[in-house]
Design a protein around this motif. Structure first.
Motif, PDB file in Angstrom:
ATOM      1  N   VAL A 109       1.347  -1.161   0.029  1.00  0.00           N
ATOM      2  CA  VAL A 109       0.015  -0.111  -0.014  1.00  0.00           C
ATOM      3  C   VAL A 109       0.913   1.176   0.268  1.00  0.00           C
ATOM      4  O   VAL A 109       1.753   1.207   0.853  1.00  0.00           O
ATOM      5  CB  VAL A 109      -0.814   0.048   1.561  1.00  0.00           C
ATOM      6  N   GLN A 110       0.786   1.628  -0.792  1.00  0.00           N
ATOM      7  CA  GLN A 110       1.544   3.140  -1.035  1.00  0.00           C
ATOM      8  C   GLN A 110       0.831   4.147  -0.407  1.00  0.00           C
ATOM      9  O   GLN A 110       1.485   5.545   0.174  1.00  0.00           O
ATOM     10  CB  GLN A 110       2.260   3.419  -2.397  1.00  0.00           C
ATOM     11  N   LYS A 111      -0.038   4.238  -1.079  1.00  0.00           N
ATOM     12  CA  LYS A 111      -1.129   5.535  -0.459  1.00  0.00           C
ATOM     13  C   LYS A 111      -2.544   5.834   0.001  1.00  0.00           C
ATOM     14  O   LYS A 111      -3.010   4.804  -0.922  1.00  0.00           O
ATOM     15  CB  LYS A 111      -0.802   6.735  -1.286  1.00  0.00           C
ATOM     16  N   LEU A 112      -2.827   5.689   0.855  1.00  0.00           N
ATOM     17  CA  LEU A 112      -3.981   6.229   1.012  1.00  0.00           C
ATOM     18  C   LEU A 112      -4.867   7.176   1.040  1.00  0.00           C
ATOM     19  O   LEU A 112      -4.732   8.006   2.002  1.00  0.00           O
ATOM     20  CB  LEU A 112      -4.543   5.189   2.559  1.00  0.00           C
ATOM     21  N   ASP A 113      -5.765   7.511   0.766  1.00  0.00           N
ATOM     22  CA  ASP A 113      -6.498   8.043  -0.070  1.00  0.00           C
ATOM     23  C   ASP A 113      -8.064   8.166   0.325  1.00  0.00           C
ATOM     24  O   ASP A 113      -8.268  10.111   1.360  1.00  0.00           O
ATOM     25  CB  ASP A 113      -7.316   8.420  -1.241  1.00  0.00           C
ATOM     26  N   VAL A 114      -8.066   7.463   1.589  1.00  0.00           N
ATOM     27  CA  VAL A 114      -9.912   7.614   2.472  1.00  0.00           C
ATOM     28  C   VAL A 114      -8.981   6.551   3.895  1.00  0.00           C
ATOM     29  O   VAL A 114      -8.460   6.069   3.234  1.00  0.00           O
ATOM     30  CB  VAL A 114     -10.744   6.658   2.034  1.00  0.00           C
ATOM     31  N   LYS A 115      -9.045   6.789   4.926  1.00  0.00           N
ATOM     32  CA  LYS A 115      -8.249   6.683   6.152  1.00  0.00           C
ATOM     33  C   LYS A 115      -9.711   6.384   7.346  1.00  0.00           C
ATOM     34  O   LYS A 115      -8.949   5.554   8.003  1.00  0.00           O
ATOM     35  CB  LYS A 115      -7.659   7.667   6.849  1.00  0.00           C
ATOM     36  N   SER A 116     -10.430   6.661   7.103  1.00  0.00           N
ATOM     37  CA  SER A 116     -11.719   5.991   7.876  1.00  0.00           C
ATOM     38  C   SER A 116     -12.911   5.391   7.594  1.00  0.00           C
ATOM     39  O   SER A 116     -13.214   6.374   6.315  1.00  0.00           O
ATOM     40  CB  SER A 116     -11.067   7.261   9.265  1.00  0.00           C
ATOM     41  N   PRO A 117     -13.399   4.867   8.114  1.00  0.00           N
ATOM     42  CA  PRO A 117     -15.025   4.564   7.277  1.00  0.00           C
ATOM     43  C   PRO A 117     -15.852   6.163   8.234  1.00  0.00           C
ATOM     44  O   PRO A 117     -15.707   6.707   8.753  1.00  0.00           O
ATOM     45  CB  PRO A 117     -15.572   3.759   8.253  1.00  0.00           C
ATOM     46  N   GLY A 118     -16.711   6.064   7.271  1.00  0.00           N
ATOM     47  CA  GLY A 118     -17.516   7.326   7.754  1.00  0.00           C
ATOM     48  C   GLY A 118     -17.051   8.568   6.008  1.00  0.00           C
ATOM     49  O   GLY A 118     -18.448   9.527   6.268  1.00  0.00           O
ATOM     50  N   GLU A 119     -16.123   8.388   5.852  1.00  0.00           N
ATOM     51  CA  GLU A 119     -15.803   9.192   4.683  1.00  0.00           C
ATOM     52  C   GLU A 119     -16.448   8.926   3.519  1.00  0.00           C
ATOM     53  O   GLU A 119     -17.092   7.712   2.514  1.00  0.00           O
ATOM     54  CB  GLU A 119     -13.960   9.421   4.162  1.00  0.00           C
ATOM     55  N   ILE A 120     -17.376  10.165   2.753  1.00  0.00           N
ATOM     56  CA  ILE A 120     -18.013  10.565   1.409  1.00  0.00           C
ATOM     57  C   ILE A 120     -16.832  10.824   0.171  1.00  0.00           C
ATOM     58  O   ILE A 120     -15.979  11.616   0.004  1.00  0.00           O
ATOM     59  CB  ILE A 120     -19.470  11.187   1.671  1.00  0.00           C
ATOM     60  N   GLU A 155       4.239   3.303 -11.812  1.00  0.00           N
ATOM     61  CA  GLU A 155       4.680   1.863 -10.864  1.00  0.00           C
ATOM     62  C   GLU A 155       3.771   1.523  -9.476  1.00  0.00           C
ATOM     63  O   GLU A 155       3.929   0.965  -9.808  1.00  0.00           O
ATOM     64  CB  GLU A 155       5.555   2.717  -9.947  1.00  0.00           C
ATOM     65  N   ASN A 156       2.634   2.719  -9.447  1.00  0.00           N
ATOM     66  CA  ASN A 156       1.860   2.685  -8.691  1.00  0.00           C
ATOM     67  C   ASN A 156       0.118   2.266  -9.390  1.00  0.00           C
ATOM     68  O   ASN A 156       0.129   2.756 -10.269  1.00  0.00           O
ATOM     69  CB  ASN A 156       1.185   3.317  -7.606  1.00  0.00           C
ATOM     70  N   LEU A 157      -0.999   1.587  -8.743  1.00  0.00           N
ATOM     71  CA  LEU A 157      -2.342   1.220  -9.157  1.00  0.00           C
ATOM     72  C   LEU A 157      -2.958   1.988  -7.999  1.00  0.00           C
ATOM     73  O   LEU A 157      -2.702   1.446  -7.042  1.00  0.00           O
ATOM     74  CB  LEU A 157      -2.064  -0.391  -8.889  1.00  0.00           C
ATOM     75  N   THR A 158      -3.509   3.036  -8.405  1.00  0.00           N
ATOM     76  CA  THR A 158      -5.017   3.637  -8.212  1.00  0.00           C
ATOM     77  C   THR A 158      -5.852   3.112  -8.452  1.00  0.00           C
ATOM     78  O   THR A 158      -6.452   2.865  -9.497  1.00  0.00           O
ATOM     79  CB  THR A 158      -4.534   5.342  -8.907  1.00  0.00           C
ATOM     80  N   LEU A 159      -6.834   2.551  -6.903  1.00  0.00           N
ATOM     81  CA  LEU A 159      -7.782   2.076  -7.143  1.00  0.00           C
ATOM     82  C   LEU A 159      -9.054   3.452  -6.949  1.00  0.00           C
ATOM     83  O   LEU A 159      -8.611   3.824  -5.939  1.00  0.00           O
ATOM     84  CB  LEU A 159      -8.288   0.763  -6.013  1.00  0.00           C
ATOM     85  N   LEU A 160      -9.752   3.325  -7.800  1.00  0.00           N
ATOM     86  CA  LEU A 160     -11.005   4.468  -8.325  1.00  0.00           C
ATOM     87  C   LEU A 160     -12.392   4.324  -7.602  1.00  0.00           C
ATOM     88  O   LEU A 160     -12.669   3.177  -7.525  1.00  0.00           O
ATOM     89  CB  LEU A 160     -11.046   4.975  -9.196  1.00  0.00           C
ATOM     90  N   SER A 161     -13.316   5.053  -6.360  1.00  0.00           N
ATOM     91  CA  SER A 161     -14.288   4.304  -6.156  1.00  0.00           C
ATOM     92  C   SER A 161     -15.674   4.465  -7.465  1.00  0.00           C
ATOM     93  O   SER A 161     -15.013   5.481  -8.781  1.00  0.00           O
ATOM     94  CB  SER A 161     -15.337   5.057  -5.569  1.00  0.00           C
ATOM     95  N   GLU A 203      -2.973  -0.396   5.833  1.00  0.00           N
ATOM     96  CA  GLU A 203      -2.309   0.496   5.812  1.00  0.00           C
ATOM     97  C   GLU A 203      -1.002   1.064   5.575  1.00  0.00           C
ATOM     98  O   GLU A 203      -1.109   0.389   4.797  1.00  0.00           O
ATOM     99  CB  GLU A 203      -1.865  -0.012   7.599  1.00  0.00           C
ATOM    100  N   GLN A 204      -0.919   1.812   5.168  1.00  0.00           N
ATOM    101  CA  GLN A 204      -0.147   2.465   4.147  1.00  0.00           C
ATOM    102  C   GLN A 204       1.565   2.238   4.748  1.00  0.00           C
ATOM    103  O   GLN A 204       1.338   1.714   5.812  1.00  0.00           O
ATOM    104  CB  GLN A 204       0.367   4.072   4.792  1.00  0.00           C
ATOM    105  N   GLY A 205       1.927   2.121   3.534  1.00  0.00           N
ATOM    106  CA  GLY A 205       3.300   1.511   3.943  1.00  0.00           C
ATOM    107  C   GLY A 205       2.972  -0.922   4.076  1.00  0.00           C
ATOM    108  O   GLY A 205       4.496  -1.358   3.747  1.00  0.00           O
TER     109      GLY A 205
END
Length: 445
Positions: free
Chosen positions: A156-167, A240-246, A258-260
């Motif tokens: 996991v290179q980067k987390l764009d969403v970090k917690s439940p409840g985010e829109i 190098e990174n695959l970004t997952l989109l909603s 978690e990141q890393g």
């Protein structure tokens, strides 16, 4: 005073006593009557046929002697079994007149009715509506819930969403994964595109084209979208990174990574729920299930939004019942564009159905007597008539009347059991016909 004078006074008093007794011969108690009592106060006992109850002022009724041969209905002032006299009561068919039938009217003075709290209700023809209610729980729509699972080994290179409840909006980034296998496949895809473009003949382009389609399919299986593949074909620059989109606008339900940290094939990365449409699972009793149909509209309310209604649609009726509770689960789909209804929220489901029109009376107007139902009709000036009626279904505080009443008639809506006691009294008085005294001659017309 002399002895002669005293004897004269005693004789005169005796003559007056005989005359007085002769005048009261007409009010003498019949031989088959034991005593007189009050139906409301059985402790009152009197020998006066025209006596009044000293407690409530009602006329006293006769209590027959056990060996008098009178009917059982006139031998006791108790109200139990008071409807025996109604067994031969005439009935109305289809709301018509009762012809050739003798009605069993009795009189309860208006003042007495006011004392015992008698009220009336009209027999009305009005719309019949049946309402069934249940309690349910909000759950996400399974078809609008998306779990991103890792299909490649990586980190996991980067987390764009970090917690439940985010829109998150549709197409917004969720997280990025670094994967050597993915980078290799992207480079292969770019090289095949270059080989196809440099081919001189149609036959030379067939093999690279076939391999390009195979690589494209592999990237799609790794959650690379068509737009990302198209962008890679334009830039010819492997990432190098695959970004997952909603895939839709929704709410993050869980983020177990978690990141890393490294992830493997099959690990869950992030879960997104589309709450624009939610489900409500409600339970209805088995006798209510015939009233439910697929596609019916049903009102949903919740304490979180008092006074606000959400319209749902019955989309599934589970044919299997809960054996202990005798209920079946029903799924209701509800549009929820503002995300007001949240998962695990309790709601109330209410379904109102139009059952046509019919004659109705209040539930309080009916006095059940086992297999029959009786109401008291107001005939005016204190006159009441007991009548057997045939009832239909119950709708809230009213019964549907199928036979026995006409629209516009008035029925007793309260104090029915006290009126029942009064009818018992009248029945006893009507059946009691005292035989004339030996000292009296029968009346001639």
């Amino acid at each position: 005073m002399t002895q002669r004078t005293t004897l004269f006074i005693a004789l005169v008093a005796l003559l007056f006593g005989v005359a007085s007794c002769g005048k009261k011969a007409g009010s003498k108690k019949p031989s088959n009557v034991d005593y007189y009592t009050c139906t409301m106060h059985p402790s009152v006992k009197s020998q006066d046929p025209k006596g009044k109850c000293p407690i409530c002022g009602m006329d006293l009724v006769p209590v027959m002697k056990k060996d008098s041969g009178s009917s059982p209905s006139a031998s006791s002032p108790a109200t139990s079994g008071s409807m025996q006299g109604m067994a031969g009561m005439p009935r109305m068919k289809g709301g018509g007149e009762m012809k050739g039938a003798q009605t069993r009217e009795f009189v309860v003075p208006v003042e007495r009715q006011q004392q015992i709290g008698v009220t009336y209700a009209a027999v009305e023809r009005k719309p019949l509506r049946r309402t069934i209610r249940s309690v349910g729980m909000v759950v996400p729509d399974k078809g609008r819930n998306w779990q991103f699972v890792s299909r490649v080994d990586g980190y996991v290179q980067k987390l764009d969403v970090k917690s439940p409840g985010e829109i998150v909006e549709k197409g917004a980034p969720l997280l990025s994964i670094y994967s050597p296998d993915l980078l290799t496949s992207e480079r292969e895809f770019v090289e095949l595109l270059r080989m196809r473009d440099q081919a001189k003949s149609k036959e030379a382009r067939e093999t690279p084209e076939r391999l390009i389609q195979s690589t494209r399919r592999r990237l799609q299986l790794w959650n690379v979208t068509d737009a990302q593949i198209a962008e890679l074909g334009k830039t010819r620059n492997p990432q190098e990174n695959l970004t997952l989109l909603s895939p839709f606008r929704g709410i993050v339900q869980s983020v177990p990574v978690e990141q890393g940290k490294g992830v493997g094939i099959g690990n869950m990365l992030v879960e997104v729920a589309d709450l624009s449409v939610v489900w409500v699972w409600a339970e209805f009793y088995e006798n209510e299930l015939p009233m439910l149909q697929l596609g019916q509209k049903i009102d949903i309310t919740t304490k979180s939004y008092p006074g606000e209604k959400f319209e749902g649609t019955v989309s599934l009726i589970n044919p299997f019942l809960e054996e202990a509770k005798r209920t079946a689960k029903v799924r209701i789909d509800i549009p929820n564009p503002d995300f007001k209804l949240r998962p695990a929220m309790y709601v109330n489901a209410e379904l109102a159905m139009d059952m046509g029109e019919g004659l109705t009376i209040p539930v309080s107007a009916v006095m059940p007597t086992g297999t029959r139902s009786v109401v008291f009709i107001n005939k005016g000036e204190g006159k009441l008539e007991p009548r057997i009626v045939q009832l239909g279904s119950k709708y809230g505080d009213s019964y549907e009347v199928r036979d026995g009443l006409r629209e516009g008639e008035q029925v007793v809506a309260s104090a029915n059991f006290l009126i029942d006691a009064e009818s018992k009294v009248q029945q006893a008085l009507n059946e009691f016909e005292p035989s004339p005294s030996p000292n009296e001659s029968p009346l001639t017309p």
